[in-house]
Scaffold this motif. Structure first.
Motif, PDB file in Angstrom:
ATOM      1  N   ALA A   1      -5.253   2.486  -9.457  1.00 18.08           N
ATOM      2  CA  ALA A   1      -4.629   2.805  -8.168  1.00 18.08           C
ATOM      3  C   ALA A   1      -5.128   2.240  -6.990  1.00 18.08           C
ATOM      4  N   LEU A   2      -6.649   1.801  -6.867  1.00 17.01           N
ATOM      5  CA  LEU A   2      -7.209   1.425  -5.770  1.00 17.01           C
ATOM      6  C   LEU A   2      -7.162   0.021  -5.781  1.00 17.01           C
ATOM      7  N   LEU A   3      -7.050  -0.579  -6.850  1.00 15.26           N
ATOM      8  CA  LEU A   3      -6.861  -2.249  -7.020  1.00 15.26           C
ATOM      9  C   LEU A   3      -5.361  -2.522  -6.436  1.00 15.26           C
ATOM     10  N   SER A   4      -4.442  -1.674  -7.026  1.00 15.40           N
ATOM     11  CA  SER A   4      -3.051  -1.954  -6.495  1.00 15.40           C
ATOM     12  C   SER A   4      -3.075  -1.620  -5.214  1.00 15.40           C
TER      13      SER A   4
ATOM     14  N   ASN B   1      -3.310  -9.042 -19.506  1.00 13.55           N
ATOM     15  CA  ASN B   1      -3.716  -8.061 -20.391  1.00 13.55           C
ATOM     16  C   ASN B   1      -2.940  -6.797 -19.646  1.00 13.55           C
ATOM     17  N   GLN B   2      -2.855  -5.688 -20.243  1.00 14.06           N
ATOM     18  CA  GLN B   2      -2.264  -4.530 -19.714  1.00 14.06           C
ATOM     19  C   GLN B   2      -2.836  -4.305 -18.311  1.00 14.06           C
ATOM     20  N   PHE B   3      -3.952  -4.171 -18.121  1.00 15.33           N
ATOM     21  CA  PHE B   3      -4.628  -3.604 -16.952  1.00 15.33           C
ATOM     22  C   PHE B   3      -4.308  -4.585 -15.884  1.00 15.33           C
ATOM     23  N   THR B   4      -4.185  -5.843 -15.949  1.00 16.67           N
ATOM     24  CA  THR B   4      -3.887  -7.103 -14.867  1.00 16.67           C
ATOM     25  C   THR B   4      -2.375  -6.814 -14.752  1.00 16.67           C
ATOM     26  N   ALA B   5      -1.483  -6.607 -15.647  1.00 15.71           N
ATOM     27  CA  ALA B   5      -0.340  -6.423 -15.505  1.00 15.71           C
ATOM     28  C   ALA B   5       0.270  -5.510 -14.473  1.00 15.71           C
ATOM     29  N   GLY B   6      -0.574  -4.148 -15.042  1.00 13.19           N
ATOM     30  CA  GLY B   6      -0.268  -2.930 -14.227  1.00 13.19           C
ATOM     31  C   GLY B   6      -0.594  -2.922 -12.955  1.00 13.19           C
ATOM     32  N   VAL B   7      -1.986  -3.919 -12.573  1.00  8.26           N
ATOM     33  CA  VAL B   7      -2.455  -3.859 -11.241  1.00  8.26           C
ATOM     34  C   VAL B   7      -1.473  -4.613 -10.365  1.00  8.26           C
ATOM     35  N   ILE B   8      -0.892  -5.886 -10.950  1.00 10.63           N
ATOM     36  CA  ILE B   8      -0.186  -6.886 -10.063  1.00 10.63           C
ATOM     37  C   ILE B   8       1.129  -6.249  -9.684  1.00 10.63           C
ATOM     38  N   THR B   9       1.808  -5.494 -10.910  1.00 10.16           N
ATOM     39  CA  THR B   9       3.080  -5.026 -10.838  1.00 10.16           C
ATOM     40  C   THR B   9       3.144  -4.025  -9.654  1.00 10.16           C
ATOM     41  N   LEU B  10       2.346  -2.949  -9.961  1.00  8.05           N
ATOM     42  CA  LEU B  10       2.116  -1.778  -8.750  1.00  8.05           C
ATOM     43  C   LEU B  10       2.121  -2.699  -7.406  1.00  8.05           C
ATOM     44  N   GLY B  11       1.201  -3.431  -7.327  1.00  9.80           N
ATOM     45  CA  GLY B  11       0.743  -4.104  -5.941  1.00  9.80           C
ATOM     46  C   GLY B  11       1.947  -4.660  -5.538  1.00  9.80           C
ATOM     47  N   PHE B  12       2.608  -5.452  -6.397  1.00 10.72           N
ATOM     48  CA  PHE B  12       3.949  -6.113  -5.917  1.00 10.72           C
ATOM     49  C   PHE B  12       5.110  -5.339  -5.178  1.00 10.72           C
ATOM     50  N   ILE B  13       5.094  -4.167  -6.211  1.00  8.75           N
ATOM     51  CA  ILE B  13       6.227  -3.115  -5.870  1.00  8.75           C
ATOM     52  C   ILE B  13       5.922  -2.393  -4.905  1.00  8.75           C
ATOM     53  N   TYR B  14       4.691  -2.175  -4.467  1.00  7.11           N
ATOM     54  CA  TYR B  14       4.406  -0.999  -3.236  1.00  7.11           C
ATOM     55  C   TYR B  14       4.257  -2.069  -2.114  1.00  7.11           C
ATOM     56  N   GLY B  15       3.875  -3.146  -2.484  1.00  9.20           N
ATOM     57  CA  GLY B  15       3.697  -4.118  -1.121  1.00  9.20           C
ATOM     58  C   GLY B  15       5.284  -4.160  -0.286  1.00  9.20           C
ATOM     59  N   ALA B  16       6.287  -4.090  -1.111  1.00 15.53           N
ATOM     60  CA  ALA B  16       7.548  -3.614  -0.088  1.00 15.53           C
ATOM     61  C   ALA B  16       7.582  -2.671   0.652  1.00 15.53           C
TER      62      ALA B  16
ATOM     63  N   GLY C   1       2.980   7.040   7.287  1.00 15.27           N
ATOM     64  CA  GLY C   1       3.721   6.264   6.029  1.00 15.27           C
ATOM     65  C   GLY C   1       2.540   5.758   4.965  1.00 15.27           C
ATOM     66  N   PHE C   2       1.448   5.105   5.547  1.00 19.49           N
ATOM     67  CA  PHE C   2       0.563   4.999   4.515  1.00 19.49           C
ATOM     68  C   PHE C   2       0.108   5.711   3.646  1.00 19.49           C
ATOM     69  N   THR C   3      -0.092   6.913   4.093  1.00 20.49           N
ATOM     70  CA  THR C   3      -0.501   8.010   3.200  1.00 20.49           C
ATOM     71  C   THR C   3       0.444   8.530   2.308  1.00 20.49           C
ATOM     72  N   ASN C   4       1.775   8.330   2.822  1.00 18.91           N
ATOM     73  CA  ASN C   4       2.954   8.679   1.747  1.00 18.91           C
ATOM     74  C   ASN C   4       3.067   7.462   0.611  1.00 18.91           C
ATOM     75  N   ASN C   5       2.942   6.319   1.254  1.00 17.94           N
ATOM     76  CA  ASN C   5       2.990   5.517   0.119  1.00 17.94           C
ATOM     77  C   ASN C   5       1.873   5.389  -0.874  1.00 17.94           C
ATOM     78  N   TRP C   6       0.675   5.901  -0.248  1.00 21.93           N
ATOM     79  CA  TRP C   6      -0.152   5.789  -1.404  1.00 21.93           C
ATOM     80  C   TRP C   6      -0.303   6.930  -2.029  1.00 21.93           C
ATOM     81  N   LEU C   7       0.252   7.994  -1.846  1.00 20.34           N
ATOM     82  CA  LEU C   7       0.374   9.290  -3.025  1.00 20.34           C
ATOM     83  C   LEU C   7       1.356   8.717  -3.857  1.00 20.34           C
ATOM     84  N   VAL C   8       2.392   7.988  -3.470  1.00 18.64           N
ATOM     85  CA  VAL C   8       3.568   7.738  -4.519  1.00 18.64           C
ATOM     86  C   VAL C   8       2.986   6.896  -5.369  1.00 18.64           C
ATOM     87  N   LEU C   9       2.043   5.761  -4.784  1.00 16.25           N
ATOM     88  CA  LEU C   9       1.379   4.846  -5.787  1.00 16.25           C
ATOM     89  C   LEU C   9       0.669   5.374  -6.800  1.00 16.25           C
ATOM     90  N   SER C  10      -0.144   6.148  -6.509  1.00 11.98           N
ATOM     91  CA  SER C  10      -1.189   6.871  -7.298  1.00 11.98           C
ATOM     92  C   SER C  10      -0.683   7.561  -8.579  1.00 11.98           C
TER      93      SER C  10
END
Length: 230
Positions: free
Chosen positions: A20-23, A92-107, A154-163
């Motif tokens: 969550a934090l890295l994403s 690996n799974q960890f890297t794929a998860g972090v990158i994907t979540l970061g990429f998605i929620y970056g939008a 908005g940042f708070t809301n996005n972080w809650l959804v991301l977590s």
């Protein structure tokens, strides 16, 4: 038995927090850069960010994660081979998860930051330019510090959804809190108990996050008057 399963799930909870934090870091960075691009005078940059937002909103998060995990490293390795490079990349799974979540929620962070940038009075930007500031200095000294107050809700809301969206990484085999909760449920034949335990841990993240971010929001709102006056 209870203690053993609880410790098993708590180790997965630590992994969930890491993801969550890295994403969040990646999503915030992408969001800031893309928000500046979206509000720039360059038409190409504005169109690029618009397409990025449309694609992210149009494809389910789970599908994006599976595409990156199963197809991303194949595409990258094919590209490296095309460049005549002998190196091979393993995602690996960890890297794929972090990158994907970061990429998605970056939008989503991009839209939050874009709205916050537009909320800053334009006269202040014009004043900075009148003093001879470069675009970089205007962004760093005027826009970004003032946009924080507008972006925090908005940042708070996005972080809650991301977590909460970190639960998706369990489908690619990463042993996060959800993955381990399902294991504990299967092993003890008490799936509801351990899924409830995992839910409480997610609730803990959101509750602490809300408390801390609301304190930050109050700090940035000191001296700000709301509403109109005559």
């Amino acid at each position: 038995m209870f203690h053993g399963y609880a410790g098993h799930i708590l180790r997965g909870f630590a992994t969930t927090l890491e993801i969550a934090l890295l994403s969040l870091f990646i999503a915030t960075l992408i969001g800031l850069v893309c928000a500046l691009m979206a509000t720039s005078e360059n038409r190409f940059l504005r169109e690029f960010t618009r397409i990025y937002a449309v694609v992210i909103r149009g494809i389910p998060d789970l599908l994006l994660m599976l595409m990156l995990f199963y197809g991303g490293q194949i595409a990258i390795n094919n590209f490296l081979e095309w460049l005549d490079l002998s190196m091979q990349l393993e995602l690996n799974q960890f890297t794929a998860g972090v990158i994907t979540l970061g990429f998605i929620y970056g939008a989503y962070f991009m839209e939050t930051f874009r709205g916050a940038l537009l909320a800053v009075p334009p006269g202040q930007v014009e004043a900075g330019r009148a003093f001879g500031m470069t675009a970089f200095k205007v962004n760093i000294r005027i826009l970004l510090p003032q946009m924080v107050r507008f972006a925090l809700p908005g940042f708070t809301n996005n972080w809650l959804v991301l977590s909460k969206a970190t639960a998706l990484v369990s489908v690619i085999g990463l042993q996060d809190v959800m993955y381990r909760a399902k294991e504990a449920g299967a092993g003890s034949r008490q799936p509801f108990t351990w899924l409830l335990f995992a839910g409480i841990l997610y609730l803990l993240i959101t509750s602490i996050s809300l408390y801390l971010l609301r304190r930050v929001e109050r700090k940035y709102s000191v001296g700000v008057r709301y509403g109109s006056h005559v």
